[in-house]
Design a protein around this motif. Sequence first.
Motif, PDB file in Angstrom:
ATOM      1  N   LYS A  28       0.815  -1.217   0.000  1.00  0.00           N
ATOM      2  CA  LYS A  28       0.000   0.000   0.000  1.00  0.00           C
ATOM      3  C   LYS A  28       0.846   1.264   0.000  1.00  0.00           C
ATOM      4  N   ALA A  29       2.064   1.195   0.568  1.00  0.00           N
ATOM      5  CA  ALA A  29       2.943   2.370   0.545  1.00  0.00           C
ATOM      6  C   ALA A  29       3.297   2.736  -0.890  1.00  0.00           C
ATOM      7  N   ASN A  30       3.573   1.745  -1.715  1.00  0.00           N
ATOM      8  CA  ASN A  30       3.864   2.021  -3.121  1.00  0.00           C
ATOM      9  C   ASN A  30       2.618   2.498  -3.860  1.00  0.00           C
ATOM     10  N   ALA A  31       1.470   1.980  -3.493  1.00  0.00           N
ATOM     11  CA  ALA A  31       0.222   2.469  -4.086  1.00  0.00           C
ATOM     12  C   ALA A  31       0.041   3.954  -3.781  1.00  0.00           C
ATOM     13  N   ASP A  32       0.359   4.359  -2.555  1.00  0.00           N
ATOM     14  CA  ASP A  32       0.262   5.773  -2.184  1.00  0.00           C
ATOM     15  C   ASP A  32       1.228   6.628  -3.008  1.00  0.00           C
ATOM     16  N   LEU A  33       2.449   6.107  -3.237  1.00  0.00           N
ATOM     17  CA  LEU A  33       3.411   6.844  -4.060  1.00  0.00           C
ATOM     18  C   LEU A  33       2.879   7.019  -5.481  1.00  0.00           C
ATOM     19  N   ALA A  34       2.309   5.976  -6.017  1.00  0.00           N
ATOM     20  CA  ALA A  34       1.770   6.042  -7.375  1.00  0.00           C
ATOM     21  C   ALA A  34       0.607   7.026  -7.455  1.00  0.00           C
ATOM     22  N   LEU A  35      -0.267   6.991  -6.464  1.00  0.00           N
ATOM     23  CA  LEU A  35      -1.416   7.901  -6.442  1.00  0.00           C
ATOM     24  C   LEU A  35      -0.966   9.351  -6.307  1.00  0.00           C
ATOM     25  N   ALA A  36       0.040   9.604  -5.475  1.00  0.00           N
ATOM     26  CA  ALA A  36       0.548  10.967  -5.298  1.00  0.00           C
ATOM     27  C   ALA A  36       1.173  11.484  -6.595  1.00  0.00           C
ATOM     28  N   ALA A  37       1.896  10.633  -7.294  1.00  0.00           N
ATOM     29  CA  ALA A  37       2.510  11.037  -8.559  1.00  0.00           C
ATOM     30  C   ALA A  37       1.447  11.363  -9.600  1.00  0.00           C
ATOM     31  N   LEU A  38       0.416  10.535  -9.682  1.00  0.00           N
ATOM     32  CA  LEU A  38      -0.664  10.799 -10.627  1.00  0.00           C
ATOM     33  C   LEU A  38      -1.404  12.091 -10.278  1.00  0.00           C
ATOM     34  N   ALA A  39      -1.676  12.302  -8.993  1.00  0.00           N
ATOM     35  CA  ALA A  39      -2.368  13.523  -8.565  1.00  0.00           C
ATOM     36  C   ALA A  39      -1.558  14.756  -8.936  1.00  0.00           C
ATOM     37  N   ASP A  40      -0.244  14.685  -8.747  1.00  0.00           N
ATOM     38  CA  ASP A  40       0.639  15.805  -9.083  1.00  0.00           C
ATOM     39  C   ASP A  40       0.608  16.080 -10.586  1.00  0.00           C
ATOM     40  N   ALA A  41       0.696  15.008 -11.377  1.00  0.00           N
ATOM     41  CA  ALA A  41       0.695  15.177 -12.831  1.00  0.00           C
ATOM     42  C   ALA A  41      -0.616  15.765 -13.327  1.00  0.00           C
ATOM     43  N   LEU A  42      -1.727  15.320 -12.759  1.00  0.00           N
ATOM     44  CA  LEU A  42      -3.029  15.841 -13.168  1.00  0.00           C
ATOM     45  C   LEU A  42      -3.171  17.323 -12.829  1.00  0.00           C
ATOM     46  N   LYS A  43      -2.510  17.740 -11.761  1.00  0.00           N
ATOM     47  CA  LYS A  43      -2.588  19.135 -11.338  1.00  0.00           C
ATOM     48  C   LYS A  43      -1.694  20.045 -12.176  1.00  0.00           C
ATOM     49  N   VAL A  44      -0.518  19.533 -12.558  1.00  0.00           N
ATOM     50  CA  VAL A  44       0.492  20.371 -13.222  1.00  0.00           C
ATOM     51  C   VAL A  44       0.386  20.332 -14.744  1.00  0.00           C
ATOM     52  N   CYS A  45       0.119  19.162 -15.310  1.00  0.00           N
ATOM     53  CA  CYS A  45       0.122  19.027 -16.766  1.00  0.00           C
ATOM     54  C   CYS A  45      -1.065  19.801 -17.365  1.00  0.00           C
ATOM     55  N   PRO A  46      -0.822  20.445 -18.508  1.00  0.00           N
ATOM     56  CA  PRO A  46      -1.912  21.243 -19.131  1.00  0.00           C
ATOM     57  C   PRO A  46      -3.043  20.363 -19.611  1.00  0.00           C
ATOM     58  N   LYS A  47      -4.224  20.905 -19.491  1.00  0.00           N
ATOM     59  CA  LYS A  47      -5.429  20.202 -19.935  1.00  0.00           C
ATOM     60  C   LYS A  47      -6.066  20.995 -21.070  1.00  0.00           C
ATOM     61  N   SER A  48      -6.374  20.331 -22.149  1.00  0.00           N
ATOM     62  CA  SER A  48      -6.940  21.021 -23.300  1.00  0.00           C
ATOM     63  C   SER A  48      -8.342  21.520 -22.961  1.00  0.00           C
ATOM     64  N   LYS A  49      -8.758  22.595 -23.651  1.00  0.00           N
ATOM     65  CA  LYS A  49     -10.069  23.183 -23.409  1.00  0.00           C
ATOM     66  C   LYS A  49     -11.160  22.492 -24.225  1.00  0.00           C
ATOM     67  N   ALA A  50     -10.747  21.670 -25.177  1.00  0.00           N
ATOM     68  CA  ALA A  50     -11.718  21.004 -26.043  1.00  0.00           C
ATOM     69  C   ALA A  50     -12.534  19.982 -25.276  1.00  0.00           C
TER      70      ALA A  50
END
Length: 419
Positions: free
Chosen positions: A397-419
């Motif tokens: 579960k510790a590695n699952a938390d690391l994976a979830l945190a990385a995904l959350a960070d990427a979703l927040k930082v990476c640009p999202k298209s307006k389409a």
Amino acid sequence: IALLVQTAPFENLLYSKNTHAASCIHRSLGSVTIPPPACMLRPLEAPLRYLFGPGPSNVPPRVLAAGGRPIIGHLHPEMYEIMNDIKKGIQYAFQTKNNMTIAMSGSGHTAMECAVFNTVEPGESVVVAVNGIWGERVAEIAERMGARVHRMVKAPGGYYSNEEIEQTLAKHKPVLFFLTHGESSAGLVHPVDGIGDICLRHNCLFLVDSVASLGGAPLFMDEQKIDILYTGSQKALNAPPGTAPISFNERACKKMFNRKTKPVSYLLDMTHLSNYWGCDGKTARIYHHTGPVSGFFSLRESLSILAEKGLENSWRQHKEVAEYLWKGLEDLGLKLFIKDKDLRLPCVTTISIPQGYNWRELLTYIMKHHQMEMTGGLGPSVGMVLRVGLMGYNCNKANADLALAALADALKVCPKSKA
């Protein structure tokens, strides 16, 4: 100077016998025109990364240490004992009593080709269930060696009912039916119960790929009447890539050793490999090829770890961690690609690419800023999914938390298209 001292007596001897030969030796010692490449004069560097993709997985210290043991000869008695241990470990992992159980010198593809090449002859009918990349690969392998291939095709994530399989086997009368148990390109674990009985009724061998599922999802070779089963070393087994367990039951052996033509591959010919692994009942093992000694050390240790933990505990752990990851992903607003929980592969979770995001940008960000490997789709699932794998040593579960945190960070930082 040291080189001249060492070679001078040798050169003098050659000159006394054959001046021309000596001049050739002299020229060969001084005719190098391509210098040593600069990269080869630097120490090896390999980054430390979280391997949370569909494989390979991070390797536990015990397995790394086993692979680092001093090399012994591939035909030494001690090596035969290690190979015997590996055979017993595979029998446990596969839940089989099959004598014809070995580890291929190569990746899971090697075992895939070994299974097809040894049991199918040119012109024979083969049915392949294609619902991801691995069915596509087996179909091409069978076609290349001259089989008549009939594909059952569904989109990634699709699965086949036993009724569909029976109807197809009745129509095409194949000698072999292939199914992927753990389709890592789609994140699907395919139901197996009852298919072995169907293949028996139609005098057809049942071949199963468990590269992405073995050790992470229940599978019982003998009980489920699987005739040929193979896997790879680098996923839930947590050994380095390069060895591939495979097992043939008596029905498969009868077909394999009573063929009219020789298999198209000498290296993968089970007539020779069965002797190399001491499965043919003969006292002497005759040289066939040089097996990957360090790879076999590592594989033995990984099978030992699985035996110590117990298959049931391994299956339970993968299921619990997968369910924890699935909930975390849904809490992030992500959608899982396989809707039915019972059909989700515990080892490799597939996420539908979130709307508006470039999946390559997400994965690149995660690798750059979190030193973490996740991947996109493979084959027919490219552009459809992101894949997160937590297998074996990485399954907690510790590695699952690391994976979830990385995904959350990427979703927040990476640009999202307006389409």
